[in-house]
Motif scaffolding. Sequence first.
Motif, PDB file in Angstrom:
ATOM      1  N   SER A  43       0.846  -1.185   0.000  1.00  0.00           N
ATOM      2  CA  SER A  43       0.000   0.000   0.000  1.00  0.00           C
ATOM      3  C   SER A  43       0.886   1.241   0.000  1.00  0.00           C
ATOM      4  CB  SER A  43      -0.880  -0.012   1.258  1.00  0.00           C
ATOM      5  OG  SER A  43      -1.535   1.224   1.430  1.00  0.00           O
ATOM      6  N   ARG A  94       1.241   5.699  -1.025  1.00  0.00           N
ATOM      7  CA  ARG A  94       0.682   6.972  -1.476  1.00  0.00           C
ATOM      8  C   ARG A  94       1.164   7.223  -2.897  1.00  0.00           C
ATOM      9  NH1 ARG A  94       3.227   8.591   3.070  1.00  0.00           N
ATOM     10  NH2 ARG A  94       4.435  10.162   1.930  1.00  0.00           N
ATOM     11  N   ASP A  95       0.463   8.055  -3.621  1.00  0.00           N
ATOM     12  CA  ASP A  95       0.815   8.314  -5.020  1.00  0.00           C
ATOM     13  C   ASP A  95       2.272   8.778  -5.167  1.00  0.00           C
ATOM     14  OD1 ASP A  95      -0.143   8.461  -7.806  1.00  0.00           O
ATOM     15  OD2 ASP A  95       0.366  10.583  -7.580  1.00  0.00           O
ATOM     16  N   ASP A 140      -3.124   4.523  -2.753  1.00  0.00           N
ATOM     17  CA  ASP A 140      -4.255   5.074  -2.004  1.00  0.00           C
ATOM     18  C   ASP A 140      -5.169   5.875  -2.921  1.00  0.00           C
ATOM     19  OD1 ASP A 140      -3.264   3.980   0.295  1.00  0.00           O
ATOM     20  OD2 ASP A 140      -2.654   5.867   1.222  1.00  0.00           O
ATOM     21  N   THR A 141      -6.436   5.559  -2.885  1.00  0.00           N
ATOM     22  CA  THR A 141      -7.424   6.340  -3.622  1.00  0.00           C
ATOM     23  C   THR A 141      -8.277   7.169  -2.667  1.00  0.00           C
ATOM     24  OG1 THR A 141      -8.859   4.388  -3.596  1.00  0.00           O
ATOM     25  CG2 THR A 141      -7.559   4.770  -5.584  1.00  0.00           C
ATOM     26  N   TYR A 142      -7.935   7.108  -1.390  1.00  0.00           N
ATOM     27  CA  TYR A 142      -8.582   7.936  -0.374  1.00  0.00           C
ATOM     28  C   TYR A 142      -7.555   8.929   0.145  1.00  0.00           C
ATOM     29  CZ  TYR A 142     -12.451   4.634  -0.370  1.00  0.00           C
ATOM     30  OH  TYR A 142     -13.521   3.866  -0.745  1.00  0.00           O
ATOM     31  N   ALA A 195      -6.885   4.539   4.898  1.00  0.00           N
ATOM     32  CA  ALA A 195      -6.839   4.847   3.468  1.00  0.00           C
ATOM     33  C   ALA A 195      -6.336   3.644   2.680  1.00  0.00           C
ATOM     34  CB  ALA A 195      -5.927   6.054   3.221  1.00  0.00           C
ATOM     35  N   SER A 229      -8.693   1.405   0.154  1.00  0.00           N
ATOM     36  CA  SER A 229      -8.264   1.364  -1.248  1.00  0.00           C
ATOM     37  C   SER A 229      -8.126  -0.079  -1.723  1.00  0.00           C
ATOM     38  CB  SER A 229      -6.939   2.112  -1.416  1.00  0.00           C
ATOM     39  OG  SER A 229      -7.067   3.465  -1.034  1.00  0.00           O
ATOM     40  N   ARG A 259     -10.406  -2.117  -4.577  1.00  0.00           N
ATOM     41  CA  ARG A 259      -9.769  -2.743  -5.748  1.00  0.00           C
ATOM     42  C   ARG A 259     -10.164  -4.215  -5.885  1.00  0.00           C
ATOM     43  NH1 ARG A 259      -3.909  -1.917  -7.458  1.00  0.00           N
ATOM     44  NH2 ARG A 259      -3.483  -3.706  -8.765  1.00  0.00           N
TER      45      ARG A 259
END
Length: 199
Positions: free
Chosen positions: A53, A55-56, A72-74, A81, A85, A89
């Motif tokens: 997992s 972060r962008d 993470d999409t949150y 998060a 995420s 998915r």
Amino acid sequence: MSQAPTPLYGLLLSGGASQRMRQDKAILAYRGEPQLLRAWRLLEAVTERAFVSVRDSQRDDPLRAGLPQIVDTYDAIGPAAGILSAQARHPDAAWLVLACDLPLLDSGTLRQLIDARDPQADATVFTSNHDGLPEPLCAIWEPSSHARLLQRYQDGSYCPRKALIQSRIKLLPAPGDALDNVNTPEEREAMQQRLESLA
């Protein structure tokens, strides 16, 4: 016809800001190996598929880039998060969620968790050695846990432990000190000394 068992995927949480440690905890080495890679090996060995997992902003980090990722999409709200995420998915999977900062964790502890798994519960979790509450970051989150975690997120409550307290969980005894984590430089120094004494 009996329903196929819910697959168990692994999620290694590595997206934290590590503010108290003042550097990325995932890269800290114990016994000569970065925490992230050691935890990854443990998780990958006991689950059908495993993901890190991130972060962008961490996608291309050299340590993480070579591993399967769920970005993470949150918003960056901590571990919730990453869990949300992953559930979004692969909504039909259960997730063995693992923090990357557990230097004493071993494969036996993960197998104990998996052997005790109750798919009818929302989660199967260990009791924390320190406060007796559910430990959310070495736990199996079933698909049924998603609705409550999402509702709490939408309500502005981001603590996965509190979501577990409000859920139907199978609570296991604490696995000794296997889930002791390291959050500060002082704790890291103490852990290094502890590991050297065990070597």
